[in-house]
Design an enzyme around this catalytic site. Structure first.
Site, PDB file in Angstrom:
ATOM      1  N   ASP A  46      56.736   1.262  47.344  1.00  0.00           N
ATOM      2  CA  ASP A  46      58.090   1.559  48.550  1.00  0.00           C
ATOM      3  C   ASP A  46      59.289   2.201  48.329  1.00  0.00           C
ATOM      4  O   ASP A  46      59.468   2.432  47.045  1.00  0.00           O
ATOM      5  CB  ASP A  46      58.281   0.490  48.498  1.00  0.00           C
ATOM      6  CG  ASP A  46      59.442  -0.051  49.770  1.00  0.00           C
ATOM      7  OD1 ASP A  46      58.808   0.152  50.764  1.00  0.00           O
ATOM      8  OD2 ASP A  46      60.684  -0.300  50.116  1.00  0.00           O
TER       9      ASP A  46
ATOM     10  N   GLU B  28      54.076   5.761  49.266  1.00  0.00           N
ATOM     11  CA  GLU B  28      54.103   5.825  51.199  1.00  0.00           C
ATOM     12  C   GLU B  28      55.379   7.319  51.285  1.00  0.00           C
ATOM     13  O   GLU B  28      56.707   6.579  50.658  1.00  0.00           O
ATOM     14  CB  GLU B  28      55.428   4.529  51.100  1.00  0.00           C
ATOM     15  CG  GLU B  28      56.139   4.844  52.521  1.00  0.00           C
ATOM     16  CD  GLU B  28      57.527   4.277  52.740  1.00  0.00           C
ATOM     17  OE1 GLU B  28      57.861   3.585  54.228  1.00  0.00           O
ATOM     18  OE2 GLU B  28      57.468   3.942  51.697  1.00  0.00           O
TER      19      GLU B  28
END
Length: 508
Positions: free
Chosen positions: A196, A236
């Protein structure tokens, strides 16, 4: 996991209520999903950023369950389900034990050096140009002043929120922290970690510090750490598509964030050329998505600096304008314009809302997603045909909450009976069980507004033809030794689910 498998993306508390009940759904109506990405279930799962600000990243919030529940979802029952969880690389909560200890003891803390201070990046100071060069996905500057116990004030990096303290990922104490979290996740049954916010993790003076060469060096290092712990890695990155192509070879999986805006462009303009160009160059190890907990990324298909995009700035603006019309202007209110930018980087709306709740256009887009090579992932709100949760947004003031509805048992039961949900479940079953999807993929343009996507394995064939003009239309053709059939409406897809659905055995 089967190469044809489909994943579900979900908050445990917002679908089912906790981990045991989420497992019941995955063993029941959602049993065709080969894997599940459970969004942050750590302590606390309901912080200021919906779990992305963990106080204890290595512990399951007891209100949701325990690590035994995660392991059970992963396959203690013998189902071999893939479980993805977030490794929050960029930051920790200001209430974490590590940061609290550092504030209390400063240089004497066992965690000194773990957090990124202003002067760590700028030891000789910085001018206005240096500071404003940094890319930040929120308005304002990425620093917050904190007072140490001895009265000193320290300016620490807070890329996202004042309560999310950035890690100095070049510091060995920060890396030890990340290794500890990786070990806890693997021991808890997690098989894949999503990195993330990794694109923001390395601050490099003189650059915008987003997905730079230095970032790619760190990505290689954190991927090696994760693989050493026995974990696959999903990265991501919301960025120019060329950066997705650059990072794809370094990791196991990368998101295809460009697909959603390109489908919105095609549905809005009645053209397919930009979409077809993306089919030609997109990474094959992609997790395909239309919507996620973070909204619908548009920046991923657009230009960046002097690099042209798959669509241009005016075409990006047109997507936002059409979404505003479809949502009665609400998407404009909920979407955030980052610092130094003229447009939001994502639409804060459900994908169904962004299409004006047009079920035919929605299933066309979902079918394209599930026909592309890679690993399809359906977000729980999208699977259930959710529209914008305007009331939740009003209560929290967080734009992304329009797409983070908390389903009651009654709402879930009603959604499971809807044509939109059952049609999507039929697509999931086709992708998961039809042998053709284990074969070779190809695509071709049929006209300016039409595309065919096809999978073949021996005598098995699964074909999808989509047309964006004069109105959205799709046709699915399945051929094989067991017979042939075609589907071209939402109702026919839902009916397929009804014909092939076998209710689960009653729970004792």
């Amino acid at each position: 996991m089967s190469a044809r498998g489909v994943d579900l993306l979900v908050y445990a508390d917002r679908l089912g209520g906790d981990l045991p009940r989420l497992r019941s759904l995955l063993d029941g109506p959602f049993r065709d999903f080969a894997g599940v990405h459970i969004l942050p279930f750590f302590v606390p799962f309901d912080g200021a950023d919906a779990g992305f600000d963990p106080i204890d990243h290595a512990a399951v919030d007891p209100r949701l369950g325990a690590w035994d529940d995660v392991r059970a979802i992963a396959g203690d029952s013998g189902n071999g389900r893939e479980v993805t969880a977030d490794l929050i690389v960029n930051h920790v909560s200001s209430a974490s034990a590590e940061f609290v200890d550092w504030l209390a003891h400063g240089d004497a803390s066992a965690h000194d050096g773990m957090f990124l201070a202003f002067d760590t990046v700028f030891p000789d100071g910085a001018n206005e140009h240096d500071i404003t060069a940094f890319y930040r996905p929120r308005p304002g500057l990425p620093f917050t002043a904190y007072r140490m116990a001895d009265g000193r004030r320290r300016l620490v990096w807070t890329t996202f929120m004042p309560s999310q303290i950035d890690l100095d990922v070049r510091n060995e104490r920060a890396r030890d922290y990340l290794r500890r979290i990786l070990a806890a996740l693997r021991a808890g049954g997690v098989t894949t970690v999503r990195l993330d916010a990794v694109g923001y993790a390395v601050k490099t003076p003189g650059s915008d510090s987003f997905m730079t060469a230095e970032t790619l060096v760190f990505v290689r290092e954190i991927v090696a750490m994760a693989r050493e712990a026995g974990l696959r890695v999903l990265v991501e990155v919301h960025a120019h598509y060329s950066q997705q192509l650059a990072i794809a070879p370094l990791v196991d999986l990368v998101y295809d964030f460009a697909l959603a805006p390109l489908l919105l462009h095609s549905l809005g303009t009645g053209t397919s050329d930009r979409l077809v160009e993306w089919f030609r160059i997109r990474p094959q190890n992609a997790v395909t998505v239309l919507d996620t907990h973070d909204g619908i990324g548009i920046i991923d298909a657009g230009p960046s600096g002097d690099r042209p995009g798959l669509i241009d700035q005016d075409e990006m603006a047109a997507i936002f304008e059409r979404a505003a019309v479809a949502t009665g202007g609400h998407s404009t209110i909920a979407s955030v314009v980052p610092a130094w930018m003229s447009l939001p980087h994502q639409i804060n709306a459900t994908f169904f809302s962004a299409l004006g709740a047009d079920a035919n256009a929605y299933l066309l887009a979902r079918a394209v997603q599930l026909w592309l090579p890679g690993q399809p992932q359906l977000y729980y709100v999208g699977l259930l045909g959710g529209l914008d949760d305007v009331e939740l947004f009003r209560r929290t003031g967080q734009g992304r909450d329009v797409n983070r509805h908390v389903y009651t048992p009654e709402e879930l039961e009603a959604a499971l009976t809807s044509e939109v949900t059952r049609a999507q479940l039929a697509l999931v079953r086709l992708r998961s069980t039809n042998p053709a999807f284990g074969g070779r993929f190809g695509f071709r343009s049929l006209a300016e507004a039409a595309v065919e996507l096809e999978w073949r394995l021996g005598d098995e064939r699964a074909s999808l033809t989509v047309s964006f003009a004069p109105a959205p239309a799709f046709r699915i053709d399945i051929d094989g030794p067991a017979g042939s059939f075609s589907l071209d409406t939402v109702a026919s897809l839902a009916a397929l689910w009804e014909r092939t659905h076998i209710p689960p055995s009653p729970t004792p």
